[in-house]
Design a protein around this motif. Structure first.
Motif, PDB file in Angstrom:
ATOM      1  N   HIS A   1       0.831  -1.211   0.000  1.00 15.76           N
ATOM      2  CA  HIS A   1       0.000   0.000   0.000  1.00 15.76           C
ATOM      3  C   HIS A   1       0.861   1.255   0.000  1.00 15.76           C
ATOM      4  N   LYS A   2       1.971   1.255   0.753  1.00 17.05           N
ATOM      5  CA  LYS A   2       2.866   2.415   0.745  1.00 17.05           C
ATOM      6  C   LYS A   2       3.486   2.629  -0.621  1.00 17.05           C
ATOM      7  N   ARG A   3       3.913   1.528  -1.265  1.00 19.35           N
ATOM      8  CA  ARG A   3       4.496   1.670  -2.608  1.00 19.35           C
ATOM      9  C   ARG A   3       3.479   2.235  -3.600  1.00 19.35           C
ATOM     10  N   SER A   4       2.267   1.683  -3.563  1.00 17.76           N
ATOM     11  CA  SER A   4       1.242   2.175  -4.485  1.00 17.76           C
ATOM     12  C   SER A   4       0.909   3.638  -4.213  1.00 17.76           C
ATOM     13  N   GLU A   5       0.916   4.028  -2.929  1.00 12.80           N
ATOM     14  CA  GLU A   5       0.662   5.424  -2.596  1.00 12.80           C
ATOM     15  C   GLU A   5       1.754   6.336  -3.153  1.00 12.80           C
ATOM     16  N   ALA A   6       3.026   5.890  -3.036  1.00 14.36           N
ATOM     17  CA  ALA A   6       4.130   6.684  -3.603  1.00 14.36           C
ATOM     18  C   ALA A   6       4.004   6.806  -5.121  1.00 14.36           C
ATOM     19  N   GLU A   7       3.627   5.702  -5.775  1.00 14.00           N
ATOM     20  CA  GLU A   7       3.436   5.752  -7.234  1.00 14.00           C
ATOM     21  C   GLU A   7       2.323   6.722  -7.610  1.00 14.00           C
ATOM     22  N   LEU A   8       1.223   6.684  -6.831  1.00 18.02           N
ATOM     23  CA  LEU A   8       0.115   7.598  -7.124  1.00 18.02           C
ATOM     24  C   LEU A   8       0.519   9.057  -6.931  1.00 18.02           C
ATOM     25  N   ARG A   9       1.326   9.306  -5.881  1.00 23.40           N
ATOM     26  CA  ARG A   9       1.794  10.678  -5.674  1.00 23.40           C
ATOM     27  C   ARG A   9       2.659  11.153  -6.846  1.00 23.40           C
ATOM     28  N   ALA A  10       3.567  10.276  -7.294  1.00 17.26           N
ATOM     29  CA  ALA A  10       4.415  10.639  -8.444  1.00 17.26           C
ATOM     30  C   ALA A  10       3.571  10.877  -9.685  1.00 17.26           C
ATOM     31  N   ARG A  11       2.551  10.028  -9.843  1.00 10.54           N
ATOM     32  CA  ARG A  11       1.675  10.189 -11.021  1.00 10.54           C
ATOM     33  C   ARG A  11       0.890  11.502 -10.945  1.00 10.54           C
ATOM     34  N   LEU A  12       0.456  11.843  -9.748  1.00 11.95           N
ATOM     35  CA  LEU A  12      -0.271  13.098  -9.567  1.00 11.95           C
ATOM     36  C   LEU A  12       0.618  14.305  -9.876  1.00 11.95           C
ATOM     37  N   ASP A  13       1.900  14.247  -9.420  1.00 14.73           N
ATOM     38  CA  ASP A  13       2.831  15.343  -9.735  1.00 14.73           C
ATOM     39  C   ASP A  13       3.046  15.461 -11.229  1.00 14.73           C
ATOM     40  N   GLU A  14       3.183  14.305 -11.895  1.00 17.76           N
ATOM     41  CA  GLU A  14       3.378  14.327 -13.355  1.00 17.76           C
ATOM     42  C   GLU A  14       2.169  14.933 -14.065  1.00 17.76           C
ATOM     43  N   LEU A  15       0.960  14.567 -13.599  1.00 15.27           N
ATOM     44  CA  LEU A  15      -0.249  15.141 -14.212  1.00 15.27           C
ATOM     45  C   LEU A  15      -0.326  16.648 -13.989  1.00 15.27           C
TER      46      LEU A  15
ATOM     47  N   SER B   1      -8.878  -0.274  -8.160  1.00 14.68           N
ATOM     48  CA  SER B   1      -8.044  -1.340  -7.583  1.00 14.68           C
ATOM     49  C   SER B   1      -7.717  -1.043  -6.126  1.00 14.68           C
ATOM     50  N   TYR B   2      -7.428   0.253  -5.807  1.00  9.75           N
ATOM     51  CA  TYR B   2      -7.111   0.585  -4.417  1.00  9.75           C
ATOM     52  C   TYR B   2      -8.341   0.461  -3.520  1.00  9.75           C
ATOM     53  N   GLU B   3      -9.475   0.812  -4.042  1.00  8.74           N
ATOM     54  CA  GLU B   3     -10.683   0.614  -3.240  1.00  8.74           C
ATOM     55  C   GLU B   3     -10.920  -0.861  -2.953  1.00  8.74           C
ATOM     56  N   ASP B   4     -10.699  -1.715  -3.987  1.00  8.55           N
ATOM     57  CA  ASP B   4     -10.836  -3.166  -3.763  1.00  8.55           C
ATOM     58  C   ASP B   4      -9.823  -3.662  -2.737  1.00  8.55           C
ATOM     59  N   GLN B   5      -8.581  -3.155  -2.861  1.00  7.92           N
ATOM     60  CA  GLN B   5      -7.557  -3.583  -1.898  1.00  7.92           C
ATOM     61  C   GLN B   5      -7.912  -3.146  -0.483  1.00  7.92           C
ATOM     62  N   LEU B   6      -8.419  -1.913  -0.341  1.00  8.54           N
ATOM     63  CA  LEU B   6      -8.790  -1.440   0.991  1.00  8.54           C
ATOM     64  C   LEU B   6      -9.944  -2.259   1.568  1.00  8.54           C
ATOM     65  N   SER B   7     -10.913  -2.596   0.701  1.00 11.53           N
ATOM     66  CA  SER B   7     -12.011  -3.433   1.200  1.00 11.53           C
ATOM     67  C   SER B   7     -11.502  -4.807   1.629  1.00 11.53           C
TER      68      SER B   7
END
Length: 786
Positions: A135-149, A743-749
């Motif tokens: 979950h931490k890795r995916s969160e870091a990837e999402l943050r990087a993706r958000l910065d790129e966007l 996918s993250y919502e499914d993982q959290l559930s």
């Protein structure tokens, strides 16, 4: 007038393009605002996720603390168990009883269960730690993706701002050009009147030349009839040596057309390869998955044939590339000399045979899909429509094969297809290409409908849906490329049907011998021109001419402001010259009047002196005559003051006062006006020459502006393509973001469910430990009682 209408149409087109670009600019601004709103919503979602993650970390800390407490309790229970085992051994030395033996067995069972629960607890902790790290890795990837966007959004905003400024500058420049060109249009109208007069003179000269040419024609025809006994242009069979001239423009056009056709053929080959490959993958997946169970022998054979599609499709591109390379500026391109077209026709025939070979298997495969247990009536109807579409596509390819073979025949046999039939073949080929586009478009539509029906079936897997989407994409590209080929062939049909080379005095086609003779003559002419060029001094080099042209086009922009200033100053000078001429004429007329008044005064003084020099009796009579003459002059002056006339002309105003010598004044005034108009005509001729030079300069400047306009249009097209690509990237990123969100919502559930199950297991373990602890205390009491 034609130039004015062309300019108006051009400016109307430019205004339409500007309005379109302005609308596109608004759309881009709206898209950027939407992206900013999406980025803000994503930031808020990320903050919510961070809050939920912190809550989960707190829960995990509490669970770890609880786990440590449970571990301490388990250690205490193990110590008590060891103490109870030691007491049991001492009791064994004294003598074991059946009840103690039974208690030891139950204790060993509890110990084994406790060990299993401890191991399960460790395994659950490891899984929870791994899930937390993921979950931490995916969160870091999402943050990087958000910065790129966000960076991409800023870049898009900068591009939009640059485009708006550029379009505003272009609009202002075009408005100034319009004003300048309107002035030029007026000058061109005046020049057009002069050109009409010149054309009348040229028509008279043309009539004289025609009469002279008729006379020379009669003379030469009489000479030919008398001196030339044999004329070989009368019979076509004697004209085999009449070789036509080499048409370089036709060769360049043929090269351009073949290059466009090559790009379309490459796109067609890629689309056909994708279509056959994805069809093969679909056969392996549906109606039976080859990875789970064996597919039918018919589909196996069909898959084997489809696997060989590259051997039939690739040669089409290679042979047409060879055909394109055989066309150059130094060749003769007609159906009789293009030998490489036969190879392309053979490869096309082999591909058509391949389609005929796989057609029965395609129909049978669709019938197997209809026989599937979950196949609905709507799906069966769509499969039947697809069967008819595949038959239609194969028949259209057969027609194309026959027409291409007919076009390739003249290169093998010279009199295989006459010239009149060739144009009919090209026309039928264009119609056949349009029918191919319609058939593939219909098949693509039916495939789309079938895919939407299949999505509702419960047996559809993710692999099948992905393959179907790829197949639909290949059909879409195949539809677009066939439409482009049909449009391209229809647009160039006049070029294909027009005869490029034909011998003089004959309608026969060109044979290869005449083509060789034509190329030999072209080489001789090129060698002759080269020799002449060596004898003459060299012209300006091409690179130097290009650099001079760039300097000229760049200097025109800086000269625009100067030309406007020069025009304003010239108008002011012309106005001042008119005023100067007016006052000069007034001064000259005043000078003439002054001289006449001086002469009149001198005459009066002479009369007065003569009267005074006479007898004394005559002095009063002379004085009375003088006063009478003065009174008459005053009355005359009053009358003339009443009859003063005002003359106006192009050069100014002229006031004339009639006197006794009115006739002499008019003659002198006419002479002055005549000299003035002669000087004015000389000045106007010089101004006319200057305006002619300005017109030439403005003409070159307009040509430079037109070229700049074409360059700006090309740049606008490239920018619009970049905007389309950027919009596609934005949509793709939005789709990816939505998928990652799901996918993250499914993982959290799943994690929440897992935590609930862990809490339940921990509560069960806690209860078992309590029961074990109570059982251990009861055993200890029993041992003490014994």
């Amino acid at each position: 007038m034609a130039n004015v209408t062309d300019l108006q149409t051009k400016y109307s087109k430019l205004a339409q393009e500007y309005s379109k670009l302005r609308a596109q600019n608004q759309v881009l601004k709206k898209a950027v605002v939407d992206e900013q709103a999406n980025s803000t919503s994503l930031k808020e979602q990320l903050k919510q996720r961070d809050q939920s993650l912190r809550k989960q970390e707190q829960e995990m800390d509490s669970l770890s603390f609880r786990n440590q407490q449970l571990a301490k309790r388990v250690e205490l229970l193990q110590e008590e168990l060891a103490a109870s085992e030691a007491k049991g051994k001492k009791g064994k030395n004294k003598g074991d009883s059946p009840s103690q033996h039974h208690g030891l067995q139950t204790q060993s069972v509890f110990n084994e269960d406790l060990q299993k629960k401890i191991e399960e607890n460790e395994r659950l902790h490891i899984q929870f730690y791994e899930a937390d790290e993921q979950h931490k890795r995916s969160e870091a990837e999402l943050r990087a993706r958000l910065d790129e966007l966000e960076r991409e959004t800023e870049q898009h905003q900068a591009v939009v701002d640059g485009l708006t400024t550029k379009y505003v500058e272009t609009n202002e420049r075009l408005q100034s050009d319009k004003a300048r060109l309107e002035v030029k249009a007026q000058t061109l109208e005046r020049e057009a009147k002069e050109c009409r007069m010149r054309t009348e003179e040229c028509q008279q000269q043309l009539k004289r030349c025609q009469s002279e040419l008729r006379r020379q024609l009669k003379q030469s025809s009489s000479v030919i009839q008398e001196k030339v006994p044999f004329n070989d242009t009368k019979f076509s069979e004697y004209n085999s040596l009449n070789v036509p001239s080499h048409n370089r423009r036709h060769q360049l056009k043929a090269r351009d057309v073949s290059s466009q056709a090559l790009s379309f053929i490459q796109d067609l080959v890629a689309a056909l390869l994708n279509f056959h490959t994805y069809t093969e993958q679909r056969v392996h997946i549906y109606p039976l998955d080859s990875s789970i169970e064996t597919i039918s022998p018919l589909n196996q054979k069909f898959s084997q044939y489809l696997h060989e599609n590259a051997a039939y499709v690739r040669p089409l591109e290679d042979s047409f590339l060879h055909f394109y390379q055989s066309i150059s500026e130094d060749t003769v391109t007609v159906l009789e000399t293009v030998v490489t077209l036969k190879t392309f026709a053979e490869n096309f025939s082999s591909y058509t045979h391949f389609l005929q070979k796989i057609l029965p298997y395609q129909l049978k495969s669709l019938e197997e899909e209809c026989e599937a247990p979950l196949c609905t009536a709507a799906l069966t109807a769509k499969n039947q429509e697809l069967q008819s579409d595949m038959k239609k596509v194969t028949s259209v390819f057969e027609k194309l094969q026959s027409y291409i073979n007919l076009l390739a025949l003249p290169s093998v046999r010279q009199d295989a297809v006459p010239q009149s039939s060739t144009s009919a073949v090209f026309t039928q080929l264009a119609a056949c290409l349009h029918s191919l586009h319609d058939a593939i478009k219909e098949m693509s539509k039916h495939y789309n409908q079938k895919a939407t029906i299949e999505q509702d079936l419960p047996t559809v897997t993710q692999k099948l849906s992905t393959t179907t989407e790829c197949l639909l994409g290949s059909l879409g590209s195949l539809t677009s490329v066939t439409g482009k080929i049909a449009t391209f062939f229809s647009n160039n049909l006049d070029f294909f049907t027009s005869p490029a080379y034909s011998p003089r005095g004959s309608t026969a086609t060109l044979n290869p011998l005449q083509a060789e003779a034509m190329l030999a003559n072209k080489k001789k002419a090129a060698a002759y021109i080269h020799a002449i060029k060596k004898a003459r001094p060299q012209s300006v080099p091409y690179r130097e001419a290009l650099s001079n042209r760039r300097i000229l086009t760049s200097s025109t922009e800086s000269r625009e402001g100067l030309t406007q200033q020069v025009q304003q100053s010239q108008e002011k000078i012309a106005r001042l010259e008119q005023e100067k001429e007016h006052w000069l004429l007034e001064a000259q007329l005043g000078k003439v009047r002054l001289e006449k008044e001086n002469q009149r005064i001198a005459d009066l003084e002479a009369q007065l002196a003569a009267a005074l020099g006479g007898s004394p009796n005559s002095q009063p009579a002379a004085a009375s005559r003088l006063t009478q003459s003065q009174e008459e002059a005053e009355t005359e002056q009053k009358a003339t003051g009443k009859e003063t006339t005002l003359c106006t002309s192009l050069v100014g105003m002229l006031c004339t006062t009639p006197t006794n010598e009115h006739v002499g004044d008019e003659e002198s005034r006419e002479q002055l006006i005549k000299t003035h108009y002669m000087a004015r005509i000389g000045e106007l001729t010089t101004q006319l020459q200057i305006s002619d030079s300005k017109a030439v300069h403005f003409h070159s400047e307009c040509r430079a502006l037109a070229k700049r306009l074409t360059i700006a249009e090309k740049a606008r097209e490239t920018l619009s393509e970049e905007v389309k690509v950027a919009n596609q990237n934005i949509t793709r990123l939005q789709d990816e973001l939505a998928t990652t969100k799901r996918s993250y919502e499914d993982q959290l559930s799943m994690m929440s469910d897992h935590l609930c199950s862990m809490n339940e297991t921990l509560s069960k373990q806690r209860e078992e430990i309590d029961t074990l602890k109570l059982g251990g205390k009861g055993n200890a009491k029993k041992n003490k009682g014994r």
